[in-house]
Scaffold this motif. Structure first.
Motif, PDB file in Angstrom:
ATOM      1  N   LEU A 422      -3.207   4.631   4.598  1.00 57.64           N
ATOM      2  CA  LEU A 422      -2.744   3.254   4.417  1.00 57.64           C
ATOM      3  C   LEU A 422      -3.015   2.702   3.023  1.00 57.64           C
ATOM      4  CD1 LEU A 422      -4.026   1.709   7.790  1.00 57.64           C
ATOM      5  CD2 LEU A 422      -1.692   2.441   7.242  1.00 57.64           C
ATOM      6  N   ILE A 423      -3.839   3.407   2.253  1.00 55.38           N
ATOM      7  CA  ILE A 423      -4.350   2.829   1.004  1.00 55.38           C
ATOM      8  C   ILE A 423      -3.424   3.117  -0.164  1.00 55.38           C
ATOM      9  CG2 ILE A 423      -6.351   2.620  -0.504  1.00 55.38           C
ATOM     10  CD1 ILE A 423      -6.826   1.820   2.443  1.00 55.38           C
ATOM     11  N   ARG A 424      -2.804   2.093  -0.661  1.00 54.77           N
ATOM     12  CA  ARG A 424      -2.064   2.093  -1.932  1.00 54.77           C
ATOM     13  C   ARG A 424      -2.180   0.674  -2.477  1.00 54.77           C
ATOM     14  NH1 ARG A 424       1.465   5.847  -3.523  1.00 54.77           N
ATOM     15  NH2 ARG A 424       2.703   4.267  -4.579  1.00 54.77           N
ATOM     16  N   HIS A 425      -3.350   0.331  -2.995  1.00 60.16           N
ATOM     17  CA  HIS A 425      -3.673  -1.069  -3.254  1.00 60.16           C
ATOM     18  C   HIS A 425      -4.333  -1.262  -4.613  1.00 60.16           C
ATOM     19  CE1 HIS A 425      -2.915  -1.170   1.026  1.00 60.16           C
ATOM     20  NE2 HIS A 425      -2.929  -2.493   0.999  1.00 60.16           N
ATOM     21  N   PRO A 426      -4.166  -2.447  -5.175  1.00 55.30           N
ATOM     22  CA  PRO A 426      -4.883  -2.754  -6.418  1.00 55.30           C
ATOM     23  C   PRO A 426      -6.376  -2.873  -6.162  1.00 55.30           C
ATOM     24  CG  PRO A 426      -3.774  -4.709  -5.582  1.00 55.30           C
ATOM     25  CD  PRO A 426      -3.326  -3.565  -4.722  1.00 55.30           C
ATOM     26  N   GLY A 427      -7.159  -2.645  -7.193  1.00 59.95           N
ATOM     27  CA  GLY A 427      -8.605  -2.755  -7.078  1.00 59.95           C
ATOM     28  C   GLY A 427      -9.234  -2.976  -8.434  1.00 59.95           C
ATOM     29  N   GLN A 428     -10.455  -3.467  -8.398  1.00 63.08           N
ATOM     30  CA  GLN A 428     -11.227  -3.689  -9.618  1.00 63.08           C
ATOM     31  C   GLN A 428     -12.236  -2.557  -9.776  1.00 63.08           C
ATOM     32  OE1 GLN A 428     -10.578  -6.280 -11.740  1.00 63.08           O
ATOM     33  NE2 GLN A 428      -8.870  -6.768 -10.366  1.00 63.08           N
ATOM     34  N   PHE A 429     -12.337  -2.030 -10.981  1.00 66.02           N
ATOM     35  CA  PHE A 429     -13.252  -0.929 -11.283  1.00 66.02           C
ATOM     36  C   PHE A 429     -14.342  -1.430 -12.232  1.00 66.02           C
ATOM     37  CE2 PHE A 429      -9.646   1.176  -9.669  1.00 66.02           C
ATOM     38  CZ  PHE A 429      -9.946   2.507  -9.388  1.00 66.02           C
ATOM     39  N   VAL A 430     -15.575  -1.101 -11.917  1.00 70.14           N
ATOM     40  CA  VAL A 430     -16.700  -1.355 -12.813  1.00 70.14           C
ATOM     41  C   VAL A 430     -17.428  -0.027 -12.985  1.00 70.14           C
ATOM     42  CG1 VAL A 430     -18.875  -2.582 -13.162  1.00 70.14           C
ATOM     43  CG2 VAL A 430     -16.939  -3.749 -12.072  1.00 70.14           C
TER      44      VAL A 430
END
Length: 446
Positions: A422-430
């Motif tokens: 299900l995962i095809r999503h924007p995200g924040q990376f640190v």
């Protein structure tokens, strides 16, 4: 390091952006007032967060506080992304995460770094600084949750990775388990092949002549190296006697096993054969989801794995034609040595941990680096939940390209596949980068 002494980085070559590396470097103490020598650039495409490049960045971090890490203005980019320092308390959910679980996963990477396994997939080398932190972690592991959190805060500084398009992008993957056979029949027609003995994985400095310089593997012949056959050619028999079938699957399941890079094959007699990644033909990867989107007119974001599989089953002839257009081809090996209770083997030669292991672009980042991930991700019940997690870079993939691109490992079996698909999503990376420079044989500073 004594007070009043700085770090001098002496390099034999040039440096600019963070996606270039520093080579020929040595570290020596110099007076703090002495100017740093001119930084020259080097081989394009190599990350500075390895070897001397990471040492240079760490030199700018050595005296930074947890709340306000500092780094040289020239070192603010990796790939097409800029790095922005961020305080740990400013990370949403940081204190609520299970840092002991993250540390246990990090420790697996440290074991692999200590053993310096030679069978890892080609990757950016591990820096002295990260090696030093690993040495300390292996000797003095934190015993409590607060101690594990302090371990990461004291040894690393946090930098938000901000790509040019503004957001990172996340997908999910898993280790599937499919029914299969040791011999083909009317249903299980597609072989998963062992690695041929004429396949050569090219090092970073090795290249075929143009127009094939971008290929990452080659075929060894009596007259030298040549491009390895692509997927369609291999399926049509181009390997001849060098094709060694390990198991036979349904064509769609076989293709998905290539995408995931590992698989458990359940035979009718009850046996389960575990197959691990053993190499690829070096040809370019082409996304099947994007090809189906063009074929159907559906938005790519709507084509998660369950929908894609349903479409392939409903359109087998078109699906086969499109699958053959992905020139990349994966080879496997029987992995009897793996602990069956643990995940598959990642590119860093460690068994992956569900929800903690992250696949990254290994041409930009070192294996073993911690990443803080912030996203809103769906579950199979259609609920969207916050995902705030400290993860460790332990794997890679041919479709995982760019500094803010990650693939979350969700585990093994159907339930993990339901979530991962299900995962095809924007995200924040640190990214968490080592705070202090270390020299070969030395430990990381506090």
């Amino acid at each position: 390091m004594r007070p009043g002494i700085g770090i001098g980085i002496h390099c034999a070559g040039i440096s600019g952006r963070l996606n270039a590396a520093l080579q020929g470097c040595r570290i020596s103490p110099v007076a703090e007032s002495a100017p740093l020598p001119h930084r020259k650039a080097i081989r394009p495409g190599q990350s500075p967060f390895t070897g001397c490049g990471l040492v240079l960045l760490a030199a700018g971090l050595a005296l930074a506080s947890i709340a306000s890490p500092a780094f040289p203005a020239a070192l603010r980019e990796v790939g097409d992304a800029r790095l922005e320092p961020v305080a740990f308390p400013a990370l949403d959910g940081w204190k609520r995460d299970d840092h002991r679980a993250a540390f246990r996963t990090f420790l697996r990477s440290c074991e692999a770094i200590r053993q310096s396994t030679s069978d890892r997939q080609p990757a950016t080398p591990t820096s002295w600084s990260l090696t030093g932190i690993c040495q300390h972690a292996l000797k003095n592991p934190p015993r409590t949750q607060p101690a594990a959190r302090r371990f990461f805060e004291r040894n690393f500084a946090a930098f938000r990775v901000v790509p040019a398009q503004g957001n990172g992008f996340l997908t999910g993957y898993f280790e599937p388990e499919y029914r299969g056979r040791l011999q083909p029949d009317a249903t299980f027609t597609t072989p998963l092949l062992g690695r041929p003995d004429d396949l050569v994985t090219l090092d970073k400095d090795e290249r075929l002549p143009e127009p094939n310089a971008a290929l990452t593997a080659a075929r060894r012949t009596a007259t030298g190296l040549e491009p390895y056959p692509d997927r369609a050619a291999i399926e049509d028999g181009a390997l001849g006697a060098k094709a060694r079938p390990l198991a036979y699957l349904d064509p769609i399941d076989a293709f998905l096993a290539h995408i995931q890079g590992s698989v458990r094959v359940r035979i009718d007699d009850g046996r389960v054969i575990r197959l691990a990644y053993a190499g690829r033909n070096g040809q370019p990867y082409r996304s099947l989801g994007r090809m189906v989107a063009v074929e159907t007119g559906l938005p790519p974001a709507e084509l998660n794995t369950p929908k894609l599989v349903a479409w392939l089953k409903a359109n087998p002839e078109i699906g086969r034609r499109l699958m053959r257009q992905n020139r990349s081809y994966i080879f496997f090996r029987v992995a009897d040595e793996l602990d069956p209770a643990r995940g598959p083997l990642g590119g860093s030669s460690v068994q992956l941990v569900p929800g903690r292991s992250l696949a990254i672009d290994s041409k930009l980042w070192s294996y073993g680096l911690p990443f803080w991930i912030e996203a809103e991700l769906p579950r199979p019940n259609e609920r969207v939940e916050p995902f705030r997690r400290l993860m460790i870079a332990q794997d890679t993939g041919s479709a995982i390209l760019g500094p803010a691109r990650g693939d979350i490992f969700f585990g093994s079996g159907p339930a993990a596949g339901d979530r991962a698909g299900l995962i095809r999503h924007p995200g924040q990376f640190v990214v968490l980068l080592p705070r202090q420079a270390s020299v070969p044989g030395g430990g990381a500073g506090r």
